[in-house]
Design an enzyme around this catalytic site. Structure first.
Site, PDB file in Angstrom:
ATOM      1  N   GLU A  46      -6.235   8.573   7.773  1.00  0.00           N
ATOM      2  CA  GLU A  46      -6.822   8.210   6.504  1.00  0.00           C
ATOM      3  C   GLU A  46      -8.170   8.730   6.162  1.00  0.00           C
ATOM      4  O   GLU A  46      -8.779   9.138   5.124  1.00  0.00           O
ATOM      5  CB  GLU A  46      -6.668   6.672   6.361  1.00  0.00           C
ATOM      6  CG  GLU A  46      -5.306   6.021   6.111  1.00  0.00           C
ATOM      7  CD  GLU A  46      -5.442   4.591   5.840  1.00  0.00           C
ATOM      8  OE1 GLU A  46      -5.894   4.263   4.873  1.00  0.00           O
ATOM      9  OE2 GLU A  46      -4.827   3.953   6.529  1.00  0.00           O
ATOM     10  N   ASN A  62       0.360  -1.161   5.327  1.00  0.00           N
ATOM     11  CA  ASN A  62       1.255  -0.330   6.117  1.00  0.00           C
ATOM     12  C   ASN A  62       0.580  -0.360   7.493  1.00  0.00           C
ATOM     13  O   ASN A  62      -0.478   0.240   7.686  1.00  0.00           O
ATOM     14  CB  ASN A  62       1.195   1.220   5.702  1.00  0.00           C
ATOM     15  CG  ASN A  62       2.140   1.279   4.460  1.00  0.00           C
ATOM     16  OD1 ASN A  62       3.402   2.045   4.411  1.00  0.00           O
ATOM     17  ND2 ASN A  62       1.605   1.294   3.333  1.00  0.00           N
ATOM     18  N   GLU A  65       0.915  -1.326   0.065  1.00  0.00           N
ATOM     19  CA  GLU A  65      -0.080   0.076  -0.154  1.00  0.00           C
ATOM     20  C   GLU A  65       0.845   1.310  -0.063  1.00  0.00           C
ATOM     21  O   GLU A  65       2.123   1.229   0.522  1.00  0.00           O
ATOM     22  CB  GLU A  65      -1.023  -0.090   1.395  1.00  0.00           C
ATOM     23  CG  GLU A  65      -1.661   1.190   1.624  1.00  0.00           C
ATOM     24  CD  GLU A  65      -2.081   1.155   2.860  1.00  0.00           C
ATOM     25  OE1 GLU A  65      -1.279   0.779   3.897  1.00  0.00           O
ATOM     26  OE2 GLU A  65      -3.411   1.722   3.216  1.00  0.00           O
ATOM     27  N   LYS A 110      -9.634   1.736  -1.572  1.00  0.00           N
ATOM     28  CA  LYS A 110      -9.760   1.280  -0.326  1.00  0.00           C
ATOM     29  C   LYS A 110     -11.363   1.556   0.263  1.00  0.00           C
ATOM     30  O   LYS A 110     -11.455   2.653   0.385  1.00  0.00           O
ATOM     31  CB  LYS A 110      -8.955   1.515   0.396  1.00  0.00           C
ATOM     32  CG  LYS A 110      -8.694   1.134   2.271  1.00  0.00           C
ATOM     33  CD  LYS A 110      -7.234   1.670   2.516  1.00  0.00           C
ATOM     34  CE  LYS A 110      -7.280   1.036   4.074  1.00  0.00           C
ATOM     35  NZ  LYS A 110      -5.663   1.437   4.546  1.00  0.00           N
ATOM     36  N   CYS A 138      -4.676  -2.912   2.762  1.00  0.00           N
ATOM     37  CA  CYS A 138      -4.448  -2.963   4.567  1.00  0.00           C
ATOM     38  C   CYS A 138      -5.549  -3.206   5.248  1.00  0.00           C
ATOM     39  O   CYS A 138      -6.010  -4.479   5.268  1.00  0.00           O
ATOM     40  CB  CYS A 138      -4.099  -1.486   4.838  1.00  0.00           C
ATOM     41  SG  CYS A 138      -3.085  -1.274   6.346  1.00  0.00           S
ATOM     42  N   ASN A 147      -7.382   5.817  -1.480  1.00  0.00           N
ATOM     43  CA  ASN A 147      -6.231   5.113  -1.241  1.00  0.00           C
ATOM     44  C   ASN A 147      -6.443   3.910  -2.143  1.00  0.00           C
ATOM     45  O   ASN A 147      -7.344   3.084  -2.139  1.00  0.00           O
ATOM     46  CB  ASN A 147      -6.280   4.712   0.318  1.00  0.00           C
ATOM     47  CG  ASN A 147      -5.024   3.943   0.637  1.00  0.00           C
ATOM     48  OD1 ASN A 147      -4.344   3.434  -0.094  1.00  0.00           O
ATOM     49  ND2 ASN A 147      -4.769   3.922   1.992  1.00  0.00           N
TER      50      ASN A 147
END
Lengths: 345, 345
Positions: A169, A224, A74, A150, A199, A133
């Site tokens: 995020e 991550n 990621e 994501k 993730c 993301n």
């Protein structure tokens, strides 16, 4: 991976899908050699060129070992910037405005020259200013064949007061709007049905099940993941969080009878630790390869896609055994509704 | 587990649910000592009295170790009869027409006398002739406080030709019609929110999630799982199947931030093997106790219900992080729809 005999006999041209699938299984080699390209830490001060050079070296190492697919983490081109409170250019520098673009073109070119495809995660800024993301799947001739944004964004919109490292995020990205699409790949990858997560998605069984309901055979995941509780608690250390990460990949691979490749950006980024533990998991949930370091490291495995059949046809024959009428709470609400409290009067 | 001071001050009588929960957490000991009562094999020729005597011994052993809750296996009073093709009285002998009934009353009486509650699985034949693979939760004073009927019935309706051992749950039982209800228990169990599954349910993340969406803190599961592939394959042995069983309990406990107690009927029943591996799993997915034999064996652990809070409030704060609009496939269909095949013309 083509079977020349079958093609010559015209069998693959048949309109009968079941027959085509049977021929594939009987006549194609459905073993795909794939690599997890774990990356060590990327500091805020690292240049894009330096990071891309590391990725090219990982790509070369994987190709030398015969991999046809390489999975990167990621947000692979940058540090994990959502740990910092940023704005303006300070934030925008971490986003890609097109893919490929001049800063990453060399990765596409080298992969295509090697006949290797890849999964890579990055921060996407669209022409109309939306931020996701994102991850893409690039085939062995350099075409982007799949895109995923994501869905399960962790963290918070507002920074946590007093915290040295944030998890922002929810501030920097919109929720993914593409669902969890599965993609039928080409003959170089045995026509594998592939899906992507990013993730935190891997901790949510819904992500896996939506892919499983599309017959997914290989799930690629970059991550991550903090080596501590990013929400501020003190009860989770790197060992426990690596255990969690591996556990969810194993169990969800098993429960959906799919292969999974989960790949970390690992190590110490500007004083904030990230777990490693990148792994390749078979459809029985067994780890077949796992990274040993917190640095740049390639692991490789032969992915026999037809090993998915045992689970998909028997224990996890969804059509025979699932009972969607009992699952309604899963889609009817997001949060918890506890049973009523006892009468205390 | 009551906190006398709070009750005396009248706090627990407050109509404010959030306040009550807070008081519970602060003032009640929410540690429940619980036992898994794994059972060794039960042969077809074994008498009901013999089997019940074994269960009483397990109950006594658990109570001696301080357990207030004992989890017995699926179909605990009999052999795993769905492996046989049966009809008429040959089938009916394995079903309970009421619960409790004279053949099992001694278990209820002894448990109540000891102040111990239990989960037990059995074959249920209702007054109107319906048949379910059922489990009940009985509290520390002998009251049935919860009932569950197995949703994920494995196996087949028709016997497999030539197979020595069948898996005929789909023939002998109807699909459970009670959903996956969670139950708020009393003060003896720290007002734990508990849920039940039976055997194969534990391999389906939907079962866990529907309970998780009710805030479940402890999931009780009984199982009879073959030590080979009951669908006739040869690629799964006892070690792999025990791994699968433990893996799904661990990961689903973690992903729903709940404790789980999974309990086998194990060993060789009339020549057909069942795995053991009964385990107690914490909300991090870690095994805190696991059976070592394929025989009658008690394992005990202290279940700190408030260990669920870390997951429920942070990583798995469902209201903050779940995205039901992306999960629709889970409830819209049972089976797989693969991505379109490539154009072969």
């Amino acid at each position: 991976m083509h079977c020349g005999e079958c093609a010559a006999e015209g069998k693959i041209g048949s309109p009968n899908e079941a027959a085509i699938r049977l021929i594939w299984r009987q006549c194609l080699s459905r073993v795909l050699r794939a690599a997890a390209a774990q990356m060590g830490p990327t500091q805020r001060a690292d240049t894009r060129a330096h990071t891309l050079d590391r990725m090219l070296k990982l790509l070369d190492a994987a190709a030398e070992q015969g991999a046809r697919l390489v999975v990167f983490p990621e947000l692979a081109f940058t540090t994990f910037f959502p740990r910092w409170l940023l704005e303006g250019d300070g934030l925008d520098q971490y986003f890609e405005r097109g893919m490929p673009n001049p800063a990453v073109q060399a990765l596409f070119d080298r992969a295509c020259a090697l006949g290797v495809g890849f999964y890579v995660g990055y921060a996407e800024l669209t022409a109309d200013g939306r931020r996701y993301n994102c991850a893409i799947l690039v085939d062995d001739v350099g075409e982007i064949i799949g895109r995923y944004r994501k869905v399960h964004l962790p963290g918070s919109v507002e920074p946590r007061a007093g915290a040295r490292y944030q998890q922002l995020e929810k501030r920097y990205f919109e929720y993914g709007d593409l669902g969890f699409p599965a993609f039928r790949t080409g003959s170089a990858w045995g026509h594998a049905i592939m899906g992507m997560m990013i993730c935190n998605d891997r901790r949510w069984p819904e992500s896996w099940r939506v892919l499983g309901l599309q017959g997914v055979e290989l799930v690629c995941i970059g991550y991550n993941s903090a080596a501590y509780d990013p929400n501020g608690g003190t009860s989770e250390d790197a060992a426990l969080r690596t255990f969690h990460s591996t556990l969810v990949a194993q169990a969800n691979a098993y429960m959906n009878a799919t292969w999974a490749i989960a790949v970390a950006k690992a190590g110490d980024e500007d004083g904030s630790g990230l777990i490693g533990g990148s792994c390749i998991v078979d459809p029985n949930g067994r780890i077949v390869a796992q990274a040993k370091t917190l640095a740049d490291e390639v692991i490789v495995a032969d992915i026999d896609l037809d090993l998915c059949r045992q689970g998909k046809d028997k224990m996890f024959n969804f059509a025979a055994h699932r009972r969607p009428e009992q699952y309604r709470a899963i889609t009817e609400r997001a949060g918890v509704i506890e049973p009523a409290l006892p009468d205390m009067d």
